[in-house]
Design a protein around this motif. Sequence first.
Motif, mmCIF file in Angstrom:
data_model
loop_
_atom_site.group_PDB
_atom_site.id
_atom_site.type_symbol
_atom_site.label_atom_id
_atom_site.label_comp_id
_atom_site.label_asym_id
_atom_site.label_seq_id
_atom_site.Cartn_x
_atom_site.Cartn_y
_atom_site.Cartn_z
ATOM 1 N N LYS A 117 4.179 5.963 8.597
ATOM 2 C CA LYS A 117 4.892 7.245 8.576
ATOM 3 C C LYS A 117 5.345 7.587 7.158
ATOM 4 C CE LYS A 117 6.850 7.248 13.247
ATOM 5 N NZ LYS A 117 8.136 7.201 13.977
ATOM 6 N N GLN A 118 5.859 6.588 6.442
ATOM 7 C CA GLN A 118 6.311 6.826 5.069
ATOM 8 C C GLN A 118 5.138 7.192 4.166
ATOM 9 O OE1 GLN A 118 9.575 7.006 4.037
ATOM 10 N NE2 GLN A 118 8.565 7.921 2.274
ATOM 11 N N CYS A 119 4.016 6.531 4.353
ATOM 12 C CA CYS A 119 2.824 6.849 3.578
ATOM 13 C C CYS A 119 2.402 8.295 3.839
ATOM 14 C CB CYS A 119 1.695 5.879 3.935
ATOM 15 S SG CYS A 119 0.171 6.169 3.001
ATOM 16 N N LYS A 162 -3.159 16.773 0.383
ATOM 17 C CA LYS A 162 -4.452 16.892 -0.295
ATOM 18 C C LYS A 162 -5.625 16.647 0.640
ATOM 19 C CE LYS A 162 -2.528 15.554 -4.721
ATOM 20 N NZ LYS A 162 -2.554 14.623 -5.823
ATOM 21 N N CYS A 163 -5.354 16.129 1.836
ATOM 22 C CA CYS A 163 -6.416 15.864 2.796
ATOM 23 C C CYS A 163 -5.888 16.083 4.204
ATOM 24 C CB CYS A 163 -6.943 14.437 2.632
ATOM 25 S SG CYS A 163 -5.708 13.169 2.933
ATOM 26 N N LYS A 164 -6.769 15.952 5.183
ATOM 27 C CA LYS A 164 -6.368 16.079 6.583
ATOM 28 C C LYS A 164 -5.597 14.834 7.000
ATOM 29 C CE LYS A 164 -10.351 18.846 7.921
ATOM 30 N NZ LYS A 164 -11.504 18.941 8.810
ATOM 31 N N ALA A 165 -4.752 14.995 8.003
ATOM 32 C CA ALA A 165 -3.937 13.881 8.490
ATOM 33 C C ALA A 165 -4.782 12.695 8.948
ATOM 34 C CB ALA A 165 -3.027 14.345 9.621
ATOM 35 N N CYS A 166 -5.947 12.975 9.496
ATOM 36 C CA CYS A 166 -6.797 11.897 9.997
ATOM 37 C C CYS A 166 -7.354 11.031 8.869
ATOM 38 C CB CYS A 166 -7.947 12.457 10.818
ATOM 39 S SG CYS A 166 -9.047 13.541 9.890
ATOM 40 N N CYS A 167 -7.391 11.570 7.648
ATOM 41 C CA CYS A 167 -7.979 10.851 6.515
ATOM 42 C C CYS A 167 -6.928 10.251 5.578
ATOM 43 C CB CYS A 167 -8.882 11.795 5.723
ATOM 44 S SG CYS A 167 -10.206 12.482 6.719
ATOM 45 N N ALA A 168 -5.677 10.603 5.792
ATOM 46 C CA ALA A 168 -4.611 10.122 4.914
ATOM 47 C C ALA A 168 -4.221 8.687 5.275
ATOM 48 C CB ALA A 168 -3.389 11.028 5.039
ATOM 49 N N CYS A 169 -3.881 7.915 4.281
ATOM 50 C CA CYS A 169 -3.338 6.558 4.445
ATOM 51 C C CYS A 169 -4.206 5.642 5.312
ATOM 52 C CB CYS A 169 -1.931 6.626 5.007
ATOM 53 S SG CYS A 169 -0.801 7.644 4.054
ATOM 54 N N PRO A 170 -5.475 5.479 4.979
ATOM 55 C CA PRO A 170 -6.343 4.657 5.835
ATOM 56 C C PRO A 170 -5.924 3.195 5.908
ATOM 57 C CG PRO A 170 -7.458 5.191 3.779
ATOM 58 C CD PRO A 170 -6.187 6.006 3.818
ATOM 59 N N GLU A 171 -5.344 2.657 4.830
ATOM 60 C CA GLU A 171 -4.956 1.239 4.839
ATOM 61 C C GLU A 171 -3.815 0.996 5.818
ATOM 62 O OE1 GLU A 171 -4.833 3.081 1.952
ATOM 63 O OE2 GLU A 171 -6.642 2.425 0.939
ATOM 64 N N THR A 172 -2.768 1.819 5.747
ATOM 65 C CA THR A 172 -1.630 1.611 6.645
ATOM 66 C C THR A 172 -2.002 1.971 8.077
ATOM 67 O OG1 THR A 172 -0.733 3.811 6.119
ATOM 68 C CG2 THR A 172 0.128 1.936 4.873
ATOM 69 N N THR A 230 0.832 -1.198 0.000
ATOM 70 C CA THR A 230 0.000 0.000 0.000
ATOM 71 C C THR A 230 0.866 1.248 0.000
ATOM 72 O OG1 THR A 230 -1.748 -1.147 1.173
ATOM 73 C CG2 THR A 230 -1.791 1.249 1.263
ATOM 74 N N THR A 231 1.935 1.230 0.794
ATOM 75 C CA THR A 231 2.846 2.374 0.837
ATOM 76 C C THR A 231 3.478 2.605 -0.524
ATOM 77 O OG1 THR A 231 3.308 1.983 3.168
ATOM 78 C CG2 THR A 231 4.900 3.311 1.969
ATOM 79 N N ALA A 232 3.897 1.535 -1.187
ATOM 80 C CA ALA A 232 4.488 1.667 -2.511
ATOM 81 C C ALA A 232 3.479 2.206 -3.510
ATOM 82 C CB ALA A 232 5.029 0.312 -2.979
#
Length: 78
Positions: free
Chosen positions: A68-70, A34-44, A18-20
């Motif tokens: 963190k990388q995501c 592009k979004c708030k931190a709470c909504c970013a990277c939901p899978e990871t 997912t990160t890749a």
Amino acid sequence: MGSSSSKGVGVVETAAATTATNAAAAGAGGDKPKCKACCACPETKRARDQCIVENGEENCTKLIEAHKQCMRDAGFNI
């Protein structure tokens, strides 16, 4: 109970993939998220949180770093 450790391996692989994928989608990384931190990277985030609840934070460093990388790839300064 003993099967929870085997779940972690698949979760790590999924989070890494997912990160890749997120890194490729973000390109070179944006200057502004592009979004708030709470909504970013939901899978990871989901995989990280589940691992911490089941195994403890000290046993989930790969998932924590993948999240963190995501977040960095999404433009957040983590």
